[in-house]
Enzyme design. Sequence first.
Site, PDB file in Angstrom:
ATOM      1  N   HIS A 136      35.947  39.367  37.775  1.00 24.74           N
ATOM      2  CA  HIS A 136      37.300  39.931  37.729  1.00 24.74           C
ATOM      3  C   HIS A 136      37.875  40.031  36.307  1.00 24.74           C
ATOM      4  O   HIS A 136      39.044  39.689  36.077  1.00 24.74           O
ATOM      5  CB  HIS A 136      38.242  39.096  38.597  1.00 24.74           C
ATOM      6  CG  HIS A 136      37.972  39.194  40.072  1.00 24.74           C
ATOM      7  ND1 HIS A 136      37.370  40.274  40.663  1.00 24.74           N
ATOM      8  CD2 HIS A 136      38.226  38.312  41.099  1.00 24.74           C
ATOM      9  CE1 HIS A 136      37.283  40.080  41.976  1.00 24.74           C
ATOM     10  NE2 HIS A 136      37.779  38.897  42.269  1.00 24.74           N
ATOM     11  N   HIS A 210      44.132  43.047  44.295  1.00 24.29           N
ATOM     12  CA  HIS A 210      43.614  41.861  44.985  1.00 24.29           C
ATOM     13  C   HIS A 210      44.655  41.157  45.864  1.00 24.29           C
ATOM     14  O   HIS A 210      44.751  39.925  45.847  1.00 24.29           O
ATOM     15  CB  HIS A 210      43.055  40.895  43.933  1.00 24.29           C
ATOM     16  CG  HIS A 210      41.967  39.994  44.405  1.00 24.29           C
ATOM     17  ND1 HIS A 210      42.140  39.070  45.412  1.00 24.29           N
ATOM     18  CD2 HIS A 210      40.687  39.868  44.018  1.00 24.29           C
ATOM     19  CE1 HIS A 210      41.016  38.404  45.596  1.00 24.29           C
ATOM     20  NE2 HIS A 210      40.106  38.872  44.768  1.00 24.29           N
ATOM     21  N   GLU A 350      39.263  44.922  48.777  1.00 25.53           N
ATOM     22  CA  GLU A 350      39.384  45.431  47.412  1.00 25.53           C
ATOM     23  C   GLU A 350      38.560  46.708  47.265  1.00 25.53           C
ATOM     24  O   GLU A 350      37.338  46.661  47.343  1.00 25.53           O
ATOM     25  CB  GLU A 350      38.891  44.371  46.423  1.00 25.53           C
ATOM     26  CG  GLU A 350      39.589  43.039  46.545  1.00 25.53           C
ATOM     27  CD  GLU A 350      38.649  41.872  46.228  1.00 25.53           C
ATOM     28  OE1 GLU A 350      38.201  41.740  45.092  1.00 25.53           O
ATOM     29  OE2 GLU A 350      38.362  41.086  47.153  1.00 25.53           O
TER      30      GLU A 350
HETATM   31  C1  GLA Z   1      36.740  38.297  45.217  1.00 23.05           C
HETATM   32  C2  GLA Z   1      35.383  37.719  45.169  1.00 23.05           C
HETATM   33  C3  GLA Z   1      35.385  36.363  45.767  1.00 23.05           C
HETATM   34  C4  GLA Z   1      36.400  35.471  45.080  1.00 23.05           C
HETATM   35  C5  GLA Z   1      37.746  36.119  45.144  1.00 23.05           C
HETATM   36  C6  GLA Z   1      38.774  35.358  44.362  1.00 23.05           C
HETATM   37  O1  GLA Z   1      37.064  38.740  46.456  1.00 23.05           O
HETATM   38  O2  GLA Z   1      34.429  38.527  45.793  1.00 23.05           O
HETATM   39  O3  GLA Z   1      34.105  35.793  45.668  1.00 23.05           O
HETATM   40  O4  GLA Z   1      36.047  35.273  43.761  1.00 23.05           O
HETATM   41  O5  GLA Z   1      37.693  37.415  44.654  1.00 23.05           O
HETATM   42  O6  GLA Z   1      38.812  34.012  44.713  1.00 23.05           O
END
Ligand code: GLA
Length: 385
Positions: A136, A210, A350
């Site tokens: 991210h 997110h 997402e």
């Molecule tokens: C995304 C990732 C997860 C986790 C979340 C945040 O969805 O795929 O593995 O890292 O973000 O906690």
Amino acid sequence: MRAKYVPILLAVIVLFVFGCDKPTKYGEKKMSIKKQAFGKTVDGKDVDLYTLTNANGLKTEIMTYGGIVRTLEVPDRDGNLGDIVLGYDSLDEYIENNPYFGALVGRYGNRIAKGKFTLDGVEYTLATNNGPNHLHGGVKGFDKVVWGAEPMEDETSVGLKLTYRSYDGEEGYPGNLKCTVIYTLTNDNELKVSYEAETDKATVINLTHHSYFNLAGHGSGDILAHELMLTADNFTPVDEGLIPTGEIKAARGTLMDFTRPTPIGSRIAQVKGGYDHNYVLNSSDGSLALAASVYEPRSGRVMEIFTTEPAIQFYSGNFLDGSNKGKVEHHVGYPTVGTVYNKHNGFCLETQHFPDSPNKANFPSVVLKPGEKYTHLTVHKFSAK
Ligand code: GLA
């Protein structure tokens, strides 16, 4: 005034008071956008909170810190507004420990293996913040920066235009990147997120949003009874570090199958770790198409997601462990279990390109070159039944 005109005048007054000017079901008459100060970052930057309200009373609060959607209130089948996203009360809590609640994610949503990729013969090393991998956007991704903000309004929507200029080398990425994200709340009860970016050097990009949703209202327990449908016949299997193996696998008839509406909890116990997978959308020509539909039976709330992106990450809140104490206020109408968020108390969808695409030649390209424009549109449409 002549007596014969009195009834006409009375009728006009009655019409005006009870007709034209009647507040809507949700108590609001007009769209609005309001700004308030919401504190300062550790390095002293002012953060603002914008409240956007549409003509039906749907309401969202968006922070300039991380472009975070702090609240999102939508009606249930009886017209009661409920806040359906997980989040915190204060800016400090977001700064201290935010598992990306409501945030804009960039420059690259999800993981890049070992934080490394090669572009035009040059190897780049990114910040690693998830074991050996980059997640991210790195240590200080777009979820942790303060965005410039400008309110917008037209006849049918209110919006907030956010801008951020990421410098060449930020978190290890090449190129100065100019980003614009516009959140729009329409009178058709949609929350649109529209992204644009331009670079001055070849780079990779994968922006997303997110929010953790619980359509029964945040703080109302787990999301396992929500019925999920994804317009995805395939997904990308991952290794133990959640890096795609490179394979594109059929989901139909497996534990991963959401091609028909299916309660999230119906098979989750058999999926190691829970759902945290990239689904390959059937529509991949870049046009706006339905990606997901979610229905929550108690409230009747429905969320449909349309996107121009080729994939969607379905994450079932597996890492929530009670260490996040959420917002105190509620507008839910369902028994409140508490706002300490435990495992599976929210889910994320997402819209994105596939994780680790910079290292997978068979995945759609995420390269952005000077002179090109990155665009991405995602629409969340709310209703109830
Ligand atoms: C995304 C990732 C997860 C986790 C979340 C945040 O969805 O795929 O593995 O890292 O973000 O906690």
